[in-house]
Design an enzyme around this catalytic site. Structure first.
Site, mmCIF file in Angstrom:
data_model
loop_
_atom_site.group_PDB
_atom_site.id
_atom_site.type_symbol
_atom_site.label_atom_id
_atom_site.label_comp_id
_atom_site.label_asym_id
_atom_site.label_seq_id
_atom_site.Cartn_x
_atom_site.Cartn_y
_atom_site.Cartn_z
ATOM 1 N N SER A 206 0.851 -1.129 -0.048
ATOM 2 C CA SER A 206 0.045 0.177 -0.075
ATOM 3 C C SER A 206 0.941 1.413 0.043
ATOM 4 O O SER A 206 1.587 1.496 -1.066
ATOM 5 C CB SER A 206 -0.872 -0.159 1.197
ATOM 6 N N ASP A 334 -9.907 -3.406 -6.289
ATOM 7 C CA ASP A 334 -9.584 -2.444 -5.107
ATOM 8 C C ASP A 334 -9.865 -1.354 -5.214
ATOM 9 O O ASP A 334 -9.524 -0.508 -6.187
ATOM 10 C CB ASP A 334 -7.916 -2.625 -5.183
ATOM 11 N N HIS A 363 -8.305 -5.178 -0.303
ATOM 12 C CA HIS A 363 -7.260 -4.542 0.238
ATOM 13 C C HIS A 363 -6.577 -5.011 1.304
ATOM 14 O O HIS A 363 -6.870 -5.053 2.334
ATOM 15 C CB HIS A 363 -7.688 -3.086 0.377
#
Length: 422
Positions: A206, A334, A363
């Site tokens: 991320s 996502d 996610h």
């Protein structure tokens, strides 16, 4: 915490969730490259999107011999999958030893090493640096699973906890951001000096993935890393910000803003009396991540607006400069790292990069594979096989790795049979 609304760790305050859209998944699957039974080099996964000139090497990965199959019921919806992974995924128990490192601007970060590995492992063991998502750290389950897997393979592992994360000390009125790579650069140099005979690799999730890819692009030909993996990277932060404020995502925006406020309050005295464009009351009472970035983050890192911060911090623009072997793994549905923001063309044109997009995943979820639903994410075996592949080529080559030789062959227009998704 210098935040971005699209890259964060789901396992602490309240998780950012993933959206499973069946129609999108079916469309994606039908447009994915199909297995060519006449070509033994072609990976057999018909439901994965695979992009990159080196995609043929994936055919040797045992973890990619079977199609991607999400765990029933849990993975039917992006929100269910991500929440489940955040709250119910097991957390491997591992003893860590903390090292606090002073940064060049008098700040501090915390490195968590596996306790005792400085004595147990050979001095030249490969080193893996892990970069968690926003507000994430060494306690996050996805980090722990990757750490344990690499350690069981004989790798030395260290978790890079950014300023204020996982109780990392904050000593100056600055956190970190999606654009900030100086701390990572110093960490890599620190590890390289401590283990000069080791190859060093990195995995980022991320926000950590965005920072990692930006670092790879900035260092380009002089990058000390021997390989890297990017997971759930938002890539285009402007697109990610747009989607972050749509529908159910507003719930995550408010929850993450609350988590950022709580972290900020622990260190609020450091920010007292700051002059210039800072809006400390806005940051302290932020109802959205964008508010927090407007009040604090974009000012701390010299941006004139939040939009300029997001635009200039996107790692999609770094892909063309990457010269380190890089594997990117994304999920098609996502909402935090939208599929439309993935720089597919740039990855396809860069012989150092590979991309795998799964039809589902949530996610930081990926509740699929042999260890589902409570074990490691589906991505972990793929990540480890990629890293081991790179390390093996480094170890067995006298001058250049196989990857480098292929890169050279491509540049000289030699004939190499590859299958690239158009």
């Amino acid at each position: 915490m210098a935040a971005s609304p699209f890259s964060f760790s789901p396992s602490r305050s309240f998780p950012p969730l993933r959206s499973f859209v069946p129609a999108m998944a079916r469309s994606f699957s039908s447009s994915s490259p199909k297995h060519n039974g006449d070509d033994p080099q072609e990976p057999s996964l018909s439901n994965l999107e695979i992009v990159g000139a080196r995609r043929a090497l994936l055919s040797s990965f045992a973890s990619l011999k079977k199609p991607y199959k999400p765990f029933p019921l849990i993975a039917w919806n992006r929100h269910v999958e991500t929440i489940f992974a955040a709250f119910f995924r097991s957390a491997p128990d591992v003893a860590l030893r903390r090292e606090c490192l002073r940064t060049s601007d008098d700040g501090a970060v915390a490195l968590d090493w596996v306790s005792g590995d400085d004595r147990r492992l050979p001095f030249d063991s490969p080193v893996l640096i892990l970069l968690p998502g926003l507000t994430g750290g060494s306690d996050d389950t996805y980090v722990r699973h990757m750490l344990v897997r690499a350690r069981n393979k004989g790798w030395r592992v260290v978790v890079f906890n950014s300023r204020g994360c996982a109780d990392s000390p904050v000593t100056t009125p600055q956190f970190y951001s999606a654009s900030f790579t100086k701390d990572l650069s110093q960490i890599v140099d620190h590890v390289a000096k401590r283990y000069p005979k080791s190859n060093i690799y990195a995995v980022g999730w991320s926000l950590g993935a965005n920072i990692l890819v930006r670092y790879l692009g900035q260092e380009s030909h002089s990058c000390p890393l021997s390989g890297a993996v990017s997971l759930c990277n938002p890539f285009n932060l402007v697109i990610a910000d747009e989607d972050f404020h749509k529908g159910f995502n507003n719930i995550y925006d408010r929850a993450l803003a609350r988590a950022l406020r709580n972290i900020f309050k622990k260190h609020a005295l450091l920010f007292e009396g700051l002059e210039g464009e800072y809006n400390i009351p806005m940051a302290a009472s932020a109802k959205s991540v964008r508010d927090f970035d407007e009040g604090l983050t974009r000012v701390s890192f010299g941006f004139r607006s939040v939009d300029e911060y997001y635009s200039n911090s996107s790692s999609s623009s770094s892909i063309e400069h990457v010269r380190t072997p890089l594997l990117c793994i994304q999920a098609a549905t996502d909402p935090i790292a939208p599929s439309r923001g993935i720089p597919r063309e740039e990855i396809k044109e860069n012989p150092n990069c590979l991309l795998i997009v799964t039809p589902q995943g949530g996610h930081l979820g990926w509740v699929a594979g042999d260890e589902a639903p409570f074990g490691a994410p589906w991505t972990d075996p793929v990540v480890m096989e990629f890293l081991e592949y790179l390390h093996k080529e480094r170890a067995t080559s006298t001058q250049n790795s196989y990857w480098d030789e292929l890169n050279g062959a491509r540049k000289s227009s030699s004939s190499v049979t590859v299958h690239i998704r158009s």
